[in-house]
Write an enzyme that holds these catalytic residues in place. Sequence first.
Site, PDB file in Angstrom:
ATOM      1  N   GLY A   1       2.999   2.216  10.758  1.00 29.48           N
ATOM      2  CA  GLY A   1       3.958   3.306  10.586  1.00 29.48           C
ATOM      3  C   GLY A   1       4.693   3.679  11.861  1.00 29.48           C
TER       4      GLY A   1
ATOM      5  N   ASN B   1       0.868  -1.179   0.000  1.00 25.84           N
ATOM      6  CA  ASN B   1       0.000   0.000   0.000  1.00 25.84           C
ATOM      7  C   ASN B   1       0.906   1.230   0.000  1.00 25.84           C
ATOM      8  OD1 ASN B   1      -1.816   2.030   0.448  1.00 25.84           O
ATOM      9  ND2 ASN B   1      -2.402   1.368   2.514  1.00 25.84           N
ATOM     10  N   TRP B   2       0.969   1.881  -1.136  1.00 27.41           N
ATOM     11  CA  TRP B   2       1.905   3.008  -1.267  1.00 27.41           C
ATOM     12  C   TRP B   2       1.380   4.287  -0.613  1.00 27.41           C
ATOM     13  CZ3 TRP B   2       4.226   2.929  -6.953  1.00 27.41           C
ATOM     14  CH2 TRP B   2       4.888   1.716  -7.138  1.00 27.41           C
ATOM     15  N   LYS B   3       0.122   4.302  -0.237  1.00 31.66           N
ATOM     16  CA  LYS B   3      -0.495   5.489   0.388  1.00 31.66           C
ATOM     17  C   LYS B   3      -0.244   6.722  -0.499  1.00 31.66           C
ATOM     18  CE  LYS B   3      -0.020   3.114   4.744  1.00 31.66           C
ATOM     19  NZ  LYS B   3       0.106   3.167   6.188  1.00 31.66           N
TER      20      LYS B   3
ATOM     21  N   GLU C   1      -6.553   4.773   7.964  1.00 30.53           N
ATOM     22  CA  GLU C   1      -6.345   6.192   7.626  1.00 30.53           C
ATOM     23  C   GLU C   1      -7.587   6.769   6.953  1.00 30.53           C
ATOM     24  OE1 GLU C   1      -2.672   5.453   5.554  1.00 30.53           O
ATOM     25  OE2 GLU C   1      -1.794   4.856   7.455  1.00 30.53           O
TER      26      GLU C   1
ATOM     27  N   GLU D   1      -5.117  -4.779  10.608  1.00 32.52           N
ATOM     28  CA  GLU D   1      -4.067  -3.780  10.762  1.00 32.52           C
ATOM     29  C   GLU D   1      -4.279  -2.997  12.055  1.00 32.52           C
ATOM     30  OE1 GLU D   1      -2.167  -2.651   6.704  1.00 32.52           O
ATOM     31  OE2 GLU D   1      -3.904  -1.387   7.027  1.00 32.52           O
TER      32      GLU D   1
ATOM     33  N   SER E   1       3.779  -2.311  10.218  1.00 33.20           N
ATOM     34  CA  SER E   1       5.235  -2.395  10.397  1.00 33.20           C
ATOM     35  C   SER E   1       5.821  -3.771  10.052  1.00 33.20           C
ATOM     36  CB  SER E   1       5.625  -1.994  11.821  1.00 33.20           C
ATOM     37  OG  SER E   1       5.259  -0.641  12.061  1.00 33.20           O
TER      38      SER E   1
ATOM     39  N   HIS F   1      -9.275   1.176   5.124  1.00 32.83           N
ATOM     40  CA  HIS F   1      -7.990   1.402   5.786  1.00 32.83           C
ATOM     41  C   HIS F   1      -8.197   2.363   6.960  1.00 32.83           C
ATOM     42  CE1 HIS F   1      -3.884   2.519   6.592  1.00 32.83           C
ATOM     43  NE2 HIS F   1      -3.531   1.425   5.936  1.00 32.83           N
TER      44      HIS F   1
ATOM     45  N   GLY G   1       3.159  -1.151   4.222  1.00 30.34           N
ATOM     46  CA  GLY G   1       3.206   0.279   3.951  1.00 30.34           C
ATOM     47  C   GLY G   1       4.624   0.710   3.617  1.00 30.34           C
ATOM     48  N   GLY G   2       5.298   1.269   4.604  1.00 27.82           N
ATOM     49  CA  GLY G   2       6.628   1.848   4.403  1.00 27.82           C
ATOM     50  C   GLY G   2       7.608   0.964   3.642  1.00 27.82           C
TER      51      GLY G   2
HETATM   52  P1  13P Z   1       3.373   0.258   7.635  1.00 29.03           P
HETATM   53  O1  13P Z   1       3.893  -1.016   7.026  1.00 29.03           O
HETATM   54  O2  13P Z   1       4.127   1.461   7.171  1.00 29.03           O
HETATM   55  O3  13P Z   1       3.266   0.152   9.121  1.00 29.03           O
HETATM   56  O4  13P Z   1       1.876   0.467   7.083  1.00 29.03           O
HETATM   57  C1  13P Z   1       0.976  -0.581   7.148  1.00 29.03           C
HETATM   58  C2  13P Z   1      -0.248  -0.203   6.395  1.00 29.03           C
HETATM   59  O5  13P Z   1      -0.962   0.710   6.785  1.00 29.03           O
HETATM   60  C3  13P Z   1      -0.560  -0.920   5.161  1.00 29.03           C
HETATM   61  O6  13P Z   1      -1.832  -0.615   4.699  1.00 29.03           O
END
Ligand code: 13P
Length: 250
Positions: A173, A10-12, A97, A167, A213, A95, A234-235
């Site tokens: 993050g 997920n590149w956000k 967010e 999640e 993470s 998600h 994510g990251g």
């Molecule tokens: P991180 O891997 O950066 O913690 O993010 C997870 C995420 O929100 C994937 O959708």
Amino acid sequence: MLRKKIVAGNWKMNNDIHETNGLIKDLLNESNSTNCQVMIAPSFISLQSSVTMLSDSKIEVVSQTMHHENNGAYTGEVSAKMLSSIGVKTTILGHSERREYFKETHDMLKLKVNKALENSMDIIFCFGEELKDRKSENHFSVISNQISESLFHLKKSDWTNIVLAYEPVWAIGTGETASSYQVQEMHNFIRTFVAKKYNTQLAESVSIIYGGSVKPGNAKEIFSMQDVDGGLIGGAALNSKDFFSIVNSF
Ligand code: 13P
């Protein structure tokens, strides 16, 4: 029943079109043979070019969200119909967010789920408790509520299009990962919860992936848990080597 194994990035809101093209080229260099379905979710503006660049690869391009109507006066939004028209067959929904910053509610997510299914799209449905929920030992009820409110109206046959993504908000993050014990405990709870509503056979066939993470250093342990069918990254998905190190942890 062999469940689908999935690692999705997920590149956000990261990577402009140039950075996207560069990262996709790197991903193509890394992806030889994998034991799982690999997906990436770039921003809306990069979806079409990503689909084209990855058309000969096994990497699937998915969207990060979508609107619950096919079209209309919804300034700034993108519909399932639009996504389907460029070859995007899967969307992430719910998600944390989106729930937090864009106030997506259970009811709104239910509408989005319905619309995605109406357009024959697959859904990676995200949910997760906040730190305060875990501290007050309410995490199981928060999760069951998030799942039942937006998904338990579905017919059994709809579930072939659903992937669940646990999640925990406190692990996103933050560099703080849930322990493999906590992940397995929750995934097993989720599977049992789905089995109680539908049946064991259906619950055993649903892929439940973990996000929060996940890094090259912890992916193997998390993915080795019985009820963990992959990860939503994510990251670490923003670096091709890290991402494929996670993919190859299967
Ligand atoms: P991180 O891997 O950066 O913690 O993010 C997870 C995420 O929100 C994937 O959708």
